[in-house]
Design a protein around this motif. Structure first.
Motif, PDB file in Angstrom:
ATOM      1  N   ASN A  60      74.499 -48.205 -83.899  1.00 53.91           N
ATOM      2  CA  ASN A  60      75.870 -47.859 -84.257  1.00 53.91           C
ATOM      3  C   ASN A  60      76.062 -47.678 -85.758  1.00 53.91           C
ATOM      4  O   ASN A  60      77.137 -47.299 -86.197  1.00 53.91           O
ATOM      5  N   GLY A  61      75.045 -47.964 -86.558  1.00 54.61           N
ATOM      6  CA  GLY A  61      75.124 -47.760 -88.004  1.00 54.61           C
ATOM      7  C   GLY A  61      75.900 -48.809 -88.767  1.00 54.61           C
ATOM      8  O   GLY A  61      76.199 -48.625 -89.940  1.00 54.61           O
ATOM      9  N   TYR A  62      76.239 -49.928 -88.119  1.00 52.96           N
ATOM     10  CA  TYR A  62      77.009 -50.981 -88.790  1.00 52.96           C
ATOM     11  C   TYR A  62      76.233 -52.283 -88.803  1.00 52.96           C
ATOM     12  O   TYR A  62      75.727 -52.718 -87.782  1.00 52.96           O
ATOM     13  N   ASP A  63      76.159 -52.898 -89.991  1.00 55.23           N
ATOM     14  CA  ASP A  63      75.627 -54.253 -90.111  1.00 55.23           C
ATOM     15  C   ASP A  63      76.817 -55.200 -90.020  1.00 55.23           C
ATOM     16  O   ASP A  63      77.863 -54.955 -90.626  1.00 55.23           O
ATOM     17  N   LYS A  64      76.670 -56.296 -89.256  1.00 53.34           N
ATOM     18  CA  LYS A  64      77.749 -57.258 -89.073  1.00 53.34           C
ATOM     19  C   LYS A  64      77.178 -58.667 -89.121  1.00 53.34           C
ATOM     20  O   LYS A  64      76.146 -58.936 -88.518  1.00 53.34           O
ATOM     21  N   TRP A  65      77.856 -59.550 -89.863  1.00 50.89           N
ATOM     22  CA  TRP A  65      77.437 -60.942 -89.949  1.00 50.89           C
ATOM     23  C   TRP A  65      78.649 -61.840 -89.760  1.00 50.89           C
ATOM     24  O   TRP A  65      79.750 -61.519 -90.198  1.00 50.89           O
ATOM     25  N   LEU A  66      78.426 -63.008 -89.171  1.00 49.42           N
ATOM     26  CA  LEU A  66      79.428 -64.058 -89.160  1.00 49.42           C
ATOM     27  C   LEU A  66      79.172 -64.923 -90.385  1.00 49.42           C
ATOM     28  O   LEU A  66      78.022 -65.237 -90.696  1.00 49.42           O
ATOM     29  N   LEU A  67      80.240 -65.299 -91.090  1.00 51.97           N
ATOM     30  CA  LEU A  67      80.078 -66.144 -92.264  1.00 51.97           C
ATOM     31  C   LEU A  67      79.890 -67.583 -91.819  1.00 51.97           C
ATOM     32  O   LEU A  67      80.618 -68.077 -90.955  1.00 51.97           O
ATOM     33  N   ALA A  68      78.897 -68.243 -92.402  1.00 54.15           N
ATOM     34  CA  ALA A  68      78.525 -69.597 -91.997  1.00 54.15           C
ATOM     35  C   ALA A  68      78.613 -70.562 -93.175  1.00 54.15           C
ATOM     36  O   ALA A  68      78.230 -70.225 -94.296  1.00 54.15           O
ATOM     37  N   ARG A  69      79.095 -71.766 -92.886  1.00 47.35           N
ATOM     38  CA  ARG A  69      79.144 -72.835 -93.888  1.00 47.35           C
ATOM     39  C   ARG A  69      77.755 -73.451 -94.041  1.00 47.35           C
ATOM     40  O   ARG A  69      76.893 -73.312 -93.174  1.00 47.35           O
ATOM     41  N   HIS A  70      77.576 -74.177 -95.119  1.00 50.07           N
ATOM     42  CA  HIS A  70      76.319 -74.911 -95.321  1.00 50.07           C
ATOM     43  C   HIS A  70      76.197 -76.005 -94.255  1.00 50.07           C
ATOM     44  O   HIS A  70      77.187 -76.432 -93.671  1.00 50.07           O
ATOM     45  N   ASP A  71      74.969 -76.442 -94.016  1.00 47.38           N
ATOM     46  CA  ASP A  71      74.726 -77.555 -93.096  1.00 47.38           C
ATOM     47  C   ASP A  71      74.876 -78.841 -93.894  1.00 47.38           C
ATOM     48  O   ASP A  71      74.058 -79.137 -94.761  1.00 47.38           O
ATOM     49  N   PRO A  72      75.938 -79.634 -93.638  1.00 46.14           N
ATOM     50  CA  PRO A  72      76.171 -80.833 -94.446  1.00 46.14           C
ATOM     51  C   PRO A  72      75.067 -81.874 -94.332  1.00 46.14           C
ATOM     52  O   PRO A  72      74.920 -82.711 -95.217  1.00 46.14           O
ATOM     53  N   ALA A  73      74.251 -81.808 -93.291  1.00 49.11           N
ATOM     54  CA  ALA A  73      73.140 -82.751 -93.148  1.00 49.11           C
ATOM     55  C   ALA A  73      72.059 -82.500 -94.211  1.00 49.11           C
ATOM     56  O   ALA A  73      71.281 -83.394 -94.525  1.00 49.11           O
ATOM     57  N   ASP A  74      72.030 -81.294 -94.777  1.00 46.67           N
ATOM     58  CA  ASP A  74      70.986 -80.932 -95.736  1.00 46.67           C
ATOM     59  C   ASP A  74      71.447 -80.913 -97.197  1.00 46.67           C
ATOM     60  O   ASP A  74      70.626 -80.723 -98.097  1.00 46.67           O
ATOM     61  N   TYR A  75      72.757 -81.075 -97.434  1.00 51.10           N
ATOM     62  CA  TYR A  75      73.273 -80.985 -98.798  1.00 51.10           C
ATOM     63  C   TYR A  75      74.276 -82.093 -99.067  1.00 51.10           C
ATOM     64  O   TYR A  75      75.088 -82.427 -98.210  1.00 51.10           O
ATOM     65  N   ASP A  76      74.238 -82.631-100.273  1.00 53.06           N
ATOM     66  CA  ASP A  76      75.243 -83.587-100.741  1.00 53.06           C
ATOM     67  C   ASP A  76      76.183 -82.853-101.691  1.00 53.06           C
ATOM     68  O   ASP A  76      75.770 -81.942-102.405  1.00 53.06           O
ATOM     69  N   GLY A  77      77.433 -83.254-101.723  1.00 55.31           N
ATOM     70  CA  GLY A  77      78.369 -82.690-102.687  1.00 55.31           C
ATOM     71  C   GLY A  77      78.956 -81.375-102.242  1.00 55.31           C
ATOM     72  O   GLY A  77      78.743 -80.905-101.127  1.00 55.31           O
ATOM     73  N   ASP A  78      79.707 -80.789-103.175  1.00 53.84           N
ATOM     74  CA  ASP A  78      80.432 -79.558-102.897  1.00 53.84           C
ATOM     75  C   ASP A  78      79.700 -78.372-103.516  1.00 53.84           C
ATOM     76  O   ASP A  78      78.830 -78.531-104.354  1.00 53.84           O
ATOM     77  N   TRP A  79      80.087 -77.191-103.099  1.00 55.22           N
ATOM     78  CA  TRP A  79      79.521 -75.950-103.617  1.00 55.22           C
ATOM     79  C   TRP A  79      80.517 -75.310-104.570  1.00 55.22           C
ATOM     80  O   TRP A  79      81.718 -75.506-104.462  1.00 55.22           O
ATOM     81  N   ASP A  80      80.026 -74.481-105.462  1.00 50.90           N
ATOM     82  CA  ASP A  80      80.880 -73.725-106.360  1.00 50.90           C
ATOM     83  C   ASP A  80      81.805 -72.840-105.531  1.00 50.90           C
ATOM     84  O   ASP A  80      81.380 -72.248-104.536  1.00 50.90           O
ATOM     85  N   LYS A  81      83.065 -72.731-105.941  1.00 49.54           N
ATOM     86  CA  LYS A  81      84.043 -71.955-105.181  1.00 49.54           C
ATOM     87  C   LYS A  81      83.675 -70.480-105.104  1.00 49.54           C
ATOM     88  O   LYS A  81      84.077 -69.783-104.191  1.00 49.54           O
ATOM     89  N   ASP A  82      82.895 -69.997-106.061  1.00 46.69           N
ATOM     90  CA  ASP A  82      82.490 -68.596-106.084  1.00 46.69           C
ATOM     91  C   ASP A  82      81.062 -68.378-105.598  1.00 46.69           C
ATOM     92  O   ASP A  82      80.476 -67.325-105.852  1.00 46.69           O
ATOM     93  N   ALA A  83      80.513 -69.363-104.896  1.00 50.02           N
ATOM     94  CA  ALA A  83      79.142 -69.221-104.395  1.00 50.02           C
ATOM     95  C   ALA A  83      79.047 -67.944-103.558  1.00 50.02           C
ATOM     96  O   ALA A  83      79.821 -67.757-102.618  1.00 50.02           O
ATOM     97  N   PRO A  84      78.134 -67.046-103.892  1.00 49.95           N
ATOM     98  CA  PRO A  84      78.054 -65.770-103.176  1.00 49.95           C
ATOM     99  C   PRO A  84      77.358 -65.905-101.817  1.00 49.95           C
ATOM    100  O   PRO A  84      76.465 -66.722-101.635  1.00 49.95           O
ATOM    101  N   PHE A  85      77.769 -65.097-100.890  1.00 46.17           N
ATOM    102  CA  PHE A  85      77.146 -65.055 -99.565  1.00 46.17           C
ATOM    103  C   PHE A  85      75.950 -64.107 -99.636  1.00 46.17           C
ATOM    104  O   PHE A  85      76.096 -62.894 -99.538  1.00 46.17           O
ATOM    105  N   VAL A  86      74.762 -64.689 -99.846  1.00 47.27           N
ATOM    106  CA  VAL A  86      73.560 -63.876-100.023  1.00 47.27           C
ATOM    107  C   VAL A  86      72.417 -64.287 -99.091  1.00 47.27           C
ATOM    108  O   VAL A  86      71.380 -63.633 -99.067  1.00 47.27           O
ATOM    109  N   ARG A  87      72.587 -65.365 -98.331  1.00 47.40           N
ATOM    110  CA  ARG A  87      71.534 -65.848 -97.435  1.00 47.40           C
ATOM    111  C   ARG A  87      71.802 -65.374 -96.012  1.00 47.40           C
ATOM    112  O   ARG A  87      72.863 -65.614 -95.457  1.00 47.40           O
ATOM    113  N   GLU A  88      70.821 -64.699 -95.415  1.00 48.31           N
ATOM    114  CA  GLU A  88      70.954 -64.202 -94.046  1.00 48.31           C
ATOM    115  C   GLU A  88      70.113 -65.046 -93.102  1.00 48.31           C
ATOM    116  O   GLU A  88      69.049 -65.538 -93.470  1.00 48.31           O
ATOM    117  N   ALA A  89      70.601 -65.201 -91.871  1.00 46.37           N
ATOM    118  CA  ALA A  89      69.860 -65.925 -90.844  1.00 46.37           C
ATOM    119  C   ALA A  89      70.244 -65.362 -89.487  1.00 46.37           C
ATOM    120  O   ALA A  89      71.274 -64.705 -89.330  1.00 46.37           O
TER     121      ALA A  89
END
Length: 117
Positions: A60-89
């Motif tokens: 269909n010629g369209y790329d589509k992604w659902l936006l996903a939050r970080h896994d809190p089990a793997d990270y402590d603390g908060d993320w920068d408010k402007d953290a870019p969405f650059v990781r695909e899975a």
């Protein structure tokens, strides 16, 4: 509420939402839909008819992604408010294509921990 009431509140909410960073916009969406029935998602897409960045173009010629939050089990603390969405899975459980600011993320559909690249 009658038609036309609360329009000022909606306009204020839109103004605030426009000022949010990408990660903050995802958090805002999750917060305002949390108590609604069903499972709500926010996504991102683009027209990519030539399949740039893919092994083969999508039919269909369209790329589509659902936006996903970080896994809190793997990270402590908060993320920068402007953290870019650059990781695909790709979720191994429900096959959703995901986009996140974190390498380790939670699928918004099924809750599976996913690892991006």
């Amino acid at each position: 509420m009658r038609h036309g009431e609360g329009v000022g509140d909606l306009d204020r909410a839109k103004t605030i939402a426009k000022e949010l960073g990408e990660r903050e916009l995802l958090e805002f969406f999750i917060a305002v839909t949390r108590e609604r029935p069903g499972n709500w998602f926010i996504g991102w897409g683009e027209h990519n008819p030539d399949g740039n960045g893919r092994i083969t173009p999508l039919l269909n010629g369209y790329d589509k992604w659902l936006l996903a939050r970080h896994d809190p089990a793997d990270y402590d603390g908060d993320w920068d408010k402007d953290a870019p969405f650059v990781r695909e899975a790709n979720c191994s459980e429900c096959q959703s294509e995901l986009l996140s600011y974190a390498k380790s993320m939670k699928c918004p559909v099924c809750g599976t921990s996913c690892h991006g690249h």
